[in-house]
Design a protein around this motif. Structure first.
Motif, short mmCIF file in Angstrom:
data_model
loop_
_atom_site.label_atom_id
_atom_site.label_comp_id
_atom_site.label_asym_id
_atom_site.label_seq_id
_atom_site.Cartn_x
_atom_site.Cartn_y
_atom_site.Cartn_z
N ASN A 1 0.81 -1.22 0.00
CA ASN A 1 0.00 0.00 0.00
C ASN A 1 0.84 1.28 0.00
OD1 ASN A 1 -1.56 -2.16 1.87
ND2 ASN A 1 -2.98 -1.07 0.55
N GLN A 2 1.94 1.27 -0.74
CA GLN A 2 2.75 2.49 -0.83
C GLN A 2 2.06 3.45 -1.79
OE1 GLN A 2 7.17 1.85 -0.59
NE2 GLN A 2 6.63 -0.23 -1.18
N ASP A 3 1.45 4.49 -1.19
CA ASP A 3 0.52 5.36 -1.93
C ASP A 3 1.12 6.08 -3.12
OD1 ASP A 3 -1.64 4.71 -0.46
OD2 ASP A 3 -1.44 6.40 0.95
N PHE A 4 2.41 6.41 -3.05
CA PHE A 4 2.98 7.20 -4.15
C PHE A 4 2.89 6.46 -5.49
CE2 PHE A 4 6.97 5.01 -5.01
CZ PHE A 4 7.23 4.31 -3.83
N ILE A 5 2.78 5.15 -5.43
CA ILE A 5 2.77 4.34 -6.66
C ILE A 5 1.51 4.64 -7.49
CG2 ILE A 5 2.74 1.96 -7.54
CD1 ILE A 5 4.41 1.24 -4.98
N GLY B 1 12.25 7.78 -10.97
CA GLY B 1 11.59 6.54 -10.56
C GLY B 1 12.02 6.14 -9.18
N CYS B 2 11.32 5.14 -8.65
CA CYS B 2 11.68 4.63 -7.33
C CYS B 2 11.71 3.11 -7.38
CB CYS B 2 10.64 5.09 -6.31
SG CYS B 2 11.07 4.58 -4.63
N PRO B 3 12.86 2.52 -6.99
CA PRO B 3 12.90 1.07 -6.90
C PRO B 3 12.01 0.59 -5.75
CG PRO B 3 15.04 2.04 -6.28
CD PRO B 3 14.10 3.16 -6.56
N ILE B 4 11.42 -0.57 -5.91
CA ILE B 4 10.46 -1.08 -4.90
C ILE B 4 10.72 -2.56 -4.67
CG2 ILE B 4 8.00 -1.48 -4.40
CD1 ILE B 4 7.50 0.83 -6.50
N ALA B 5 11.04 -2.90 -3.44
CA ALA B 5 11.18 -4.33 -3.12
C ALA B 5 10.25 -4.74 -1.99
CB ALA B 5 12.62 -4.67 -2.78
N ALA B 6 9.44 -3.78 -1.51
CA ALA B 6 8.48 -4.10 -0.45
C ALA B 6 7.15 -4.43 -1.11
CB ALA B 6 8.34 -2.90 0.49
C1 LIG Z 1 16.50 -3.09 -3.08
C2 LIG Z 1 15.78 -1.78 -2.88
C3 LIG Z 1 14.47 -1.78 -2.46
C4 LIG Z 1 13.77 -0.59 -2.29
N1 LIG Z 1 12.44 -0.63 -1.96
C5 LIG Z 1 11.77 0.53 -1.79
C6 LIG Z 1 10.38 0.51 -1.52
O1 LIG Z 1 9.73 -0.54 -1.47
N2 LIG Z 1 9.76 1.70 -1.36
C7 LIG Z 1 10.43 2.89 -1.45
O2 LIG Z 1 9.80 3.94 -1.29
N3 LIG Z 1 11.74 2.94 -1.73
C8 LIG Z 1 12.43 1.79 -1.92
N4 LIG Z 1 13.76 1.82 -2.26
C9 LIG Z 1 14.44 3.11 -2.47
C10 LIG Z 1 15.41 3.46 -1.33
O3 LIG Z 1 14.67 3.89 -0.22
C11 LIG Z 1 16.38 4.55 -1.83
O4 LIG Z 1 17.12 4.03 -2.91
C12 LIG Z 1 17.32 5.01 -0.74
O5 LIG Z 1 16.61 5.71 0.27
C13 LIG Z 1 18.43 5.91 -1.28
O6 LIG Z 1 17.87 7.05 -1.89
P1 LIG Z 1 18.09 7.41 -3.43
O7 LIG Z 1 17.58 6.27 -4.25
O8 LIG Z 1 17.26 8.66 -3.65
O9 LIG Z 1 19.53 7.63 -3.67
C14 LIG Z 1 14.45 0.65 -2.47
C15 LIG Z 1 15.78 0.64 -2.92
C16 LIG Z 1 16.42 -0.55 -3.14
C17 LIG Z 1 17.83 -0.53 -3.66
#
Ligand SMILES: Cc1cc2nc3c(=O)[nH]c(=O)nc-3n(C[C@H](O)[C@H](O)[C@H](O)COP(=O)(O)O)c2cc1C
Length: 245
Positions: free
Chosen positions: A158-162, A212-217
């Motif tokens: 439920n990460q709202d920003f998505i 973009g934002c990586p997401i593993a949760a």
């Molecule tokens: C493996 C991995 C999983 C991540 N999962 C999430 C996530 O589920 N939700 C989120 O908001 N950010 C997620 N992030 C982003 C990190 O929070 C972010 O990369 C970190 O705070 C460093 O900030 P930057 O990417 O702006 O340099 C993830 C990053 C990585 C590498």
């Protein structure tokens, strides 16, 4: 070598899964924290220059600017050409070597266990919904018009920003593609491969002045169901939201 479902990799996958019911109560091992980075105080030091040539500066600015972006300007859609560039940059085929089709991202043994699924939310000329990327034909395959960014956010804890993202990439790993050759160690490669793909995507997004934002949760089983995949063969390993700044 034991069959896939008897490997310690499989056991680890099950033990490290998130699900909505147990996520809050599942005991976590107590692991002591440590320093954020290491130094060797007694070692001889070499100062490093921080001036880049014009060629280095081309990629330096993309790397410097990349930050995980969680706020998107959804008033302006992405174009199909942007979407196409992002797919090419993350997984496109760039060369042929014998029977292997090599891609923009490196892959252990050139086995490419990562599949790309995509929730399109806000792209001119593409109906919103869930797609699969057919890498061989460089085409999108529509799987469902019902899956939108709201559903993508729901399965990602439920990460709202998505919800406001223009696109949500979901990368799954096909276990056997890597593990049939490398056994248990092949399991590590799945995640390393996915990391390469994601980083390519994030830098390509930056080049388009997007982010973009990586997401593993994510809730593993729920996410796999949303993608319509059989999690005995393939599972979600990583995702990323992409949008305009
Ligand atoms: C493996 C991995 C999983 C991540 N999962 C999430 C996530 O589920 N939700 C989120 O908001 N950010 C997620 N992030 C982003 C990190 O929070 C972010 O990369 C970190 O705070 C460093 O900030 P930057 O990417 O702006 O340099 C993830 C990053 C990585 C590498």
């Amino acid at each position: 070598m034991p069959e896939l479902y008897k490997t310690s990799a499989w056991e680890f996958l099950e033990k490290s899964s998130h699900d909505r019911e147990t996520i809050r109560h599942r005991p976590r091992p107590e692991i002591a924290d440590t320093a954020r980075y290491k130094t060797y105080p007694d070692a001889e030091k070499t100062e490093l220059p921080v001036e880049w040539s014009p060629q280095e500066a081309r990629i330096q600015s993309l790397l410097q600017q990349r930050r995980s972006l969680r706020r998107y300007n959804s008033t302006e859609p992405l174009e199909l050409s942007d979407l196409s560039f992002l797919l090419w940059a993350s997984q496109g085929i760039t060369a042929r070597m014998g029977g292997h089709f090599l891609r923009t991202s490196p892959s252990a043994g050139a086995l490419y266990p990562i599949e790309t699924y995509l929730v399109v939310e806000n792209v001119t000329g593409v109906e919103s919904g869930l797609y699969h990327f057919d890498v061989g034909h460089f085409q999108l395959e529509k799987l469902s018009a019902k899956v939108r960014s709201t559903e993508a956010a729901r399965v990602c804890l439920n990460q709202d920003f998505i919800v406001d993202a223009h696109l949500v990439f979901f990368w799954t790993a096909v276990f056997r593609r890597s593990m049939a050759k490398y056994g248990e160690r092949g399991f590590r490669y799945l995640f390393l491969d996915a990391g390469h793909v994601c980083q390519n995507l994030l830098l390509a997004a930056e080049a388009l002045d997007c982010g973009g934002c990586p997401i593993a949760a994510f809730y593993d089983q729920e996410a796999n169901r949303l993608l319509g995949i059989n999690d005995k063969h393939e599972t979600l390993v990583y995702a990323a939201s992409i949008g305009r700044k």
